[in-house]
Design an enzyme around this catalytic site. Structure first.
Site, PDB file in Angstrom:
ATOM      1  N   ASP A  76      -9.306  22.593  23.783  1.00 25.93           N
ATOM      2  CA  ASP A  76     -10.524  23.078  23.128  1.00 25.93           C
ATOM      3  C   ASP A  76     -11.206  24.145  23.973  1.00 25.93           C
ATOM      4  OD1 ASP A  76     -10.081  21.430  21.027  1.00 25.93           O
ATOM      5  OD2 ASP A  76     -11.447  19.843  21.718  1.00 25.93           O
TER       6      ASP A  76
ATOM      7  N   LYS B  53      17.629  15.344   4.347  1.00 22.21           N
ATOM      8  CA  LYS B  53      17.076  16.082   3.210  1.00 22.21           C
ATOM      9  C   LYS B  53      15.632  15.609   3.052  1.00 22.21           C
ATOM     10  CE  LYS B  53      17.846  16.723  -1.757  1.00 22.21           C
ATOM     11  NZ  LYS B  53      16.522  17.229  -1.925  1.00 22.21           N
TER      12      LYS B  53
ATOM     13  N   ASP C 131      11.951  15.030   1.976  1.00 24.07           N
ATOM     14  CA  ASP C 131      11.317  15.001   0.669  1.00 24.07           C
ATOM     15  C   ASP C 131       9.949  15.662   0.768  1.00 24.07           C
ATOM     16  OD1 ASP C 131      11.090  14.516  -1.963  1.00 24.07           O
ATOM     17  OD2 ASP C 131      10.795  12.361  -1.800  1.00 24.07           O
TER      18      ASP C 131
ATOM     19  N   CYS D  21      -7.841 -21.199  -7.174  1.00 17.31           N
ATOM     20  CA  CYS D  21      -8.097 -22.333  -8.045  1.00 17.31           C
ATOM     21  C   CYS D  21      -8.137 -23.531  -7.098  1.00 17.31           C
ATOM     22  CB  CYS D  21      -6.975 -22.499  -9.063  1.00 17.31           C
ATOM     23  SG  CYS D  21      -7.095 -24.080  -9.911  1.00 17.31           S
TER      24      CYS D  21
ATOM     25  N   LYS E  41      22.589  11.859  -1.763  1.00 16.23           N
ATOM     26  CA  LYS E  41      21.303  11.222  -2.031  1.00 16.23           C
ATOM     27  C   LYS E  41      21.296   9.757  -1.611  1.00 16.23           C
ATOM     28  CE  LYS E  41      18.418  12.767  -4.431  1.00 16.23           C
ATOM     29  NZ  LYS E  41      17.687  13.731  -5.229  1.00 16.23           N
TER      30      LYS E  41
ATOM     31  N   GLU F 234      10.891  22.975   5.069  1.00 16.95           N
ATOM     32  CA  GLU F 234      10.315  21.974   4.180  1.00 16.95           C
ATOM     33  C   GLU F 234       8.999  21.503   4.794  1.00 16.95           C
ATOM     34  OE1 GLU F 234      12.412  21.813   1.724  1.00 16.95           O
ATOM     35  OE2 GLU F 234      11.850  20.051   0.555  1.00 16.95           O
TER      36      GLU F 234
ATOM     37  N   CYS G  85      -8.790 -20.245 -13.836  1.00 11.90           N
ATOM     38  CA  CYS G  85      -7.383 -20.352 -13.470  1.00 11.90           C
ATOM     39  C   CYS G  85      -6.528 -20.268 -14.734  1.00 11.90           C
ATOM     40  CB  CYS G  85      -7.151 -21.679 -12.745  1.00 11.90           C
ATOM     41  SG  CYS G  85      -5.396 -22.059 -12.550  1.00 11.90           S
TER      42      CYS G  85
ATOM     43  N   CYS H  35      -4.952 -23.981 -15.422  1.00 11.31           N
ATOM     44  CA  CYS H  35      -5.704 -25.195 -15.760  1.00 11.31           C
ATOM     45  C   CYS H  35      -7.069 -24.912 -16.368  1.00 11.31           C
ATOM     46  CB  CYS H  35      -5.857 -26.087 -14.526  1.00 11.31           C
ATOM     47  SG  CYS H  35      -6.976 -25.386 -13.297  1.00 11.31           S
TER      48      CYS H  35
ATOM     49  N   CYS I 227      -4.311 -29.070 -10.695  1.00 10.08           N
ATOM     50  CA  CYS I 227      -3.860 -27.924 -11.496  1.00 10.08           C
ATOM     51  C   CYS I 227      -2.334 -27.964 -11.629  1.00 10.08           C
ATOM     52  CB  CYS I 227      -4.298 -26.631 -10.820  1.00 10.08           C
ATOM     53  SG  CYS I 227      -3.596 -25.164 -11.584  1.00 10.08           S
TER      54      CYS I 227
ATOM     55  N   TYR J  93      15.157  25.080   8.407  1.00 16.80           N
ATOM     56  CA  TYR J  93      16.606  24.861   8.433  1.00 16.80           C
ATOM     57  C   TYR J  93      17.445  26.034   7.948  1.00 16.80           C
ATOM     58  CZ  TYR J  93      15.322  23.598   3.655  1.00 16.80           C
ATOM     59  OH  TYR J  93      14.780  23.599   2.413  1.00 16.80           O
TER      60      TYR J  93
ATOM     61  N   GLU K 239      22.200  17.141   7.998  1.00 13.68           N
ATOM     62  CA  GLU K 239      20.760  17.144   8.295  1.00 13.68           C
ATOM     63  C   GLU K 239      20.034  16.256   7.297  1.00 13.68           C
ATOM     64  OE1 GLU K 239      19.387  21.126   7.569  1.00 13.68           O
ATOM     65  OE2 GLU K 239      21.179  21.927   8.500  1.00 13.68           O
TER      66      GLU K 239
END
Ligand code: IVH
Length: 702
Positions: A35, A114, A116, A458, A346, A197, A440, A443, A463, A249, A112
């Protein structure tokens, strides 16, 4: 040094540190020092506005919002990739291109990830980042230069150089460790256009969502959509707030004009070398790329990443297998928009969208109500999914998930599929916000909410939805330990009306059991013996078996040391209970609440008259400190730093674990000391994790 020189040096220095931080992940100065450099640069620029150049780090943010994006024609088409869904598809691709050119048979491959994310094209003029665009239709993209400048991993000037003069922020010892990328680069063309990417790392994405949730803002569905949305913001200040990063790439285009550039410049001829070259220039490049001599090796590598994809740290939807020889790849040409020289292998999809038909609610053993999604059937990674978890009611509210919504579902590895959130753009307007049930669903009794917990409960022990799981829990190993009562039999007993609560187990007769499917004399007798024997179980087990909210084995053990029997426990006030170490207001309230209920009182009365009324807990557990090791087995070998053999055995048992003599595949851990015996080798060969005394203590919370 005059101020102009200092200005040039500062620019270079700051860009260098940005590269260390955002590309190499290894900063060598603190944020404060960084900074300080930036402040100095800003001060110089405000005194000399005419000095400011496009490669100045101050130019990353601060551009004015645009009304719309201009179009930018790519110097060459930005191609896509054909897909392979599995090894056979990849082999078929290989055979096809082998037929086209026999050099392919001897070809190497570079593999490499891929990523997303979003494909972008970056233009450099004499090493300075001057323009950038989205992929668009592959011919023309949107010019998003101002936004791309805010991505700190994108170098504004290449090669990113180490400081020329003695840097003032680092000492000489550090300087000797500097990588000097510039020295490994043989020239630079005057025009260079690369492709990469843009994406968001998973941990940054999670942190971003936590931050947004904290200030009550809407969270994002997934990193890809967030990256895409952020890049296409008209106001670069908004893009700057998103943790975007990039991996590069490809070289799309290069050119030397008469005036400049290294006239002898030659682009690397293989993808592998190209990646090294891009990296040396200061571009962020994947570090998991590998080069192989055969397709089969490339496939094996790809498949290891399919299994280990979470370790990448970002979303990848596959691996790209590329012919390493770039001129061979180029000569093979393309089909439509897909180059023949590469294939996207894929991974099975982990996210899909489908319609949320309704929100169902399940009731668990402890009475907790859990919402789940009833979906229009959809395939994710080879599995048809019709149900997915919605976590809890707060989650539904936070994500505003509505019945009828189109929702995004994720199924990662062994994780149960869950609903990420609604696809808002697909709303018709008819979807109504979801209201959690007040009663519930099994019940009809009103549901309750405990302070500080997300779940709704509950609390009716009778129940019916809870009964199967209640009985299952009551008979389980850590509770009354009744052998021979599996879930199938429990279901039958309940379906036949033979068991309406756990006390009914003790009223079962041989005749009633023989009427059930699969029961003959022997089996019925054995089961009755096991049930009868459970009357002798100590108090702590019975308390744990009741399945009171918040009361597990350890708590039950603590209670059994204070209260002689269930009569005494049922009379305890919340204050009495809170006086016990480890019992907070929530558990005290939950206990009082449980004992006050009529249905539970009558259950206790029936247990008592059935002779299930132990007094006192298990004396061997009197010193039990925790149950963190319960279910785990340990083998000890060698001399430990402080614990003797007996001590370590006692220590492990006090925390609920078990010590056995010999190592098998089922052993949870080998505790290793000095001069170990053959047990160590055996553990290594079986893949049993090996820990030291310190690790053991850490596991037990020391
Ligand atoms: S190579 C000729 N390599 O995947 C070069 N693409 O489905 C063709 N992508 O449009 C692309 N990571 O946006 C290549 N390591 C990588 C990639 C990659 C992600 C994207 C790219 C492409 C899409 C195709």
């Amino acid at each position: 040094m005059d101020t102009r020189e200092r200005y040039q040096q500062l620019k270079q220095e700051i860009n260098f540190h940005l590269h260390r931080y955002h590309v190499l992940d290894s900063p060598i100065i603190s944020d404060v020092e960084y900074d300080r450099l930036l402040e100095e640069l800003k001060a110089l620029e405000s005194n000399h506005p005419d000095w400011v150049s496009p490669d100045s780090p101050t130019q990353r943010a601060g551009a004015a919002p645009a009304d719309r994006f201009d179009k930018l024609r790519h110097p060459r088409p930005i191609l896509s990739l054909a897909n392979a869904f599995g090894a056979d598809d990849a082999r078929a691709w290989y055979e096809r291109i082998c037929k086209l050119d026999d050099r392919v048979e001897r070809a190497k491959f570079t593999v490499e990830p891929k990523i997303d994310g979003l494909s972008v094209v970056l233009h450099y003029r004499d090493g300075v980042f001057v323009q950038g665009a989205t992929r668009g239709d592959g011919e023309v993209g949107e010019e998003i230069t101002a936004n791309l400048r805010t991505v700190r991993a994108i170098p504004l000037k290449i090669p990113v150089q180490a400081m020329v003069d003695e840097p003032q922020t680092v000492n000489n010892a550090q300087l000797s460790m500097f990588e000097r990328p510039s020295s490994t680069v043989q020239g630079l063309p005057s025009k260079l256009v690369v492709r990469g990417e843009v994406f968001i790392n998973n941990k940054d994405f999670e942190a971003l969502n936590i931050k947004l949730a904290e200030v009550g803002e809407k969270t994002y569905l997934n990193p890809r959509n967030t990256a895409a949305g952020s890049l296409r913001q008209l106001d670069p200040a908004l893009t700057a707030q998103r943790p975007l990063t990039i991996l590069v790439y490809q070289v799309v285009y290069w050119e030397n004009d008469a005036a400049g550039g290294a006239q002898t410049f030659k682009l690397p001829t293989s993808q592998w070398e190209l990646l090294q070259w891009l990296k040396a220039l200061g571009f962020p490049v994947t570090d998991v790329a590998r080069r192989f001599d055969s397709l089969e090796e490339a496939i094996v590598y790809t498949e290891t990443w399919d299994k280990g994809r979470d370790a990448l740290g970002y979303e990848a939807d596959g691996m790209v297998i590329k012919l390493d020889d770039l001129s061979l790849a180029a000569e093979l040409g393309f089909v439509g928009k897909d180059p023949r020289g590469a294939i996207a292998f894929k991974f099975p999809a982990r996210e899909v969208t489908t319609r949320l038909k309704e929100i169902g609610v399940a009731v668990g053993r402890t009475g907790v109500l859990t919402p789940f999604a009833v979906l229009e059937a959809v395939e994710i990674g080879g599995v048809v999914v019709e149900r997915a978890t919605l976590h809890n009611f707060d989650y539904i509210a936070e994500k505003d998930i509505r019945p009828g919504d189109r929702v995004l579902i994720k199924r990662a590895g062994e994780v149960i599929p869950y609903v990420i959130g609604p696809v808002l753009d697909a709303r018709t307007g008819a979807e109504q916000p979801y209201q959690p049930p007040q009663a519930c669903p099994a019940c009809g009794q009103p549901v309750e909410h405990f302070e500080g917990e997300v779940a709704w409960f509950c609390v009716n022990a009778a129940c019916p939805a809870q009964l199967i799981r209640n009985v299952e829990h009551f008979v389980s190993k850590g509770a009354m330990d009744i052998n021979g009562l599996g879930i199938k039999i429990v279901e039958q007993l309940i379906a036949e009306g033979l068991v309406r609560d756990v006390a009914d187990l003790y009223a079962l007769t041989k005749e009633s059991l023989l009427a059930l499917e699969g029961f003959a004399d022997k089996r019925a007798e054995k089961l009755l013996e096991a049930i009868a024997a459970s009357r002798a179980q100590p108090l702590n087990r019975l308390i744990a078996a009741l399945g009171i909210h918040g009361v597990g084995e350890v708590m039950a053990n603590d209670l059994s040391r204070v209260f002689p029997d269930l009569d005494a426990l049922s009379k305890a006030s919340a204050d009495d209970l809170q006086a016990i170490e480890g019992v907070g207001p929530n558990i005290a309230e939950s206990l009082v609440d449980w004992f006050v209920r009529e249905a539970n009182q009558s259950l206790l009365a029936r247990l008592k008259s059935a002779g299930v009324w132990p007094s006192g807990g298990d004396p061997s557990l009197a010193t039990r400190r925790s149950a963190v090791l319960s279910g785990m087995t340990f083998v000890v070998t060698g001399t430990l730093p402080t614990l003797s053999r007996d001590d370590v055995k006692e220590y492990i048992e006090q925390h609920g674990g078990k010590v056995i003599d010999s190592v098998s595949k089922k052993t949870s851990y080998l505790v290793l000391g000095e001069n170990p015996g053959s047990k160590h080798d055996k553990a290594l060969s079986l893949g049993v994790p090996v820990i030291g005394e310190n690790d053991l203590r850490k596991m037990c919370g020391e």
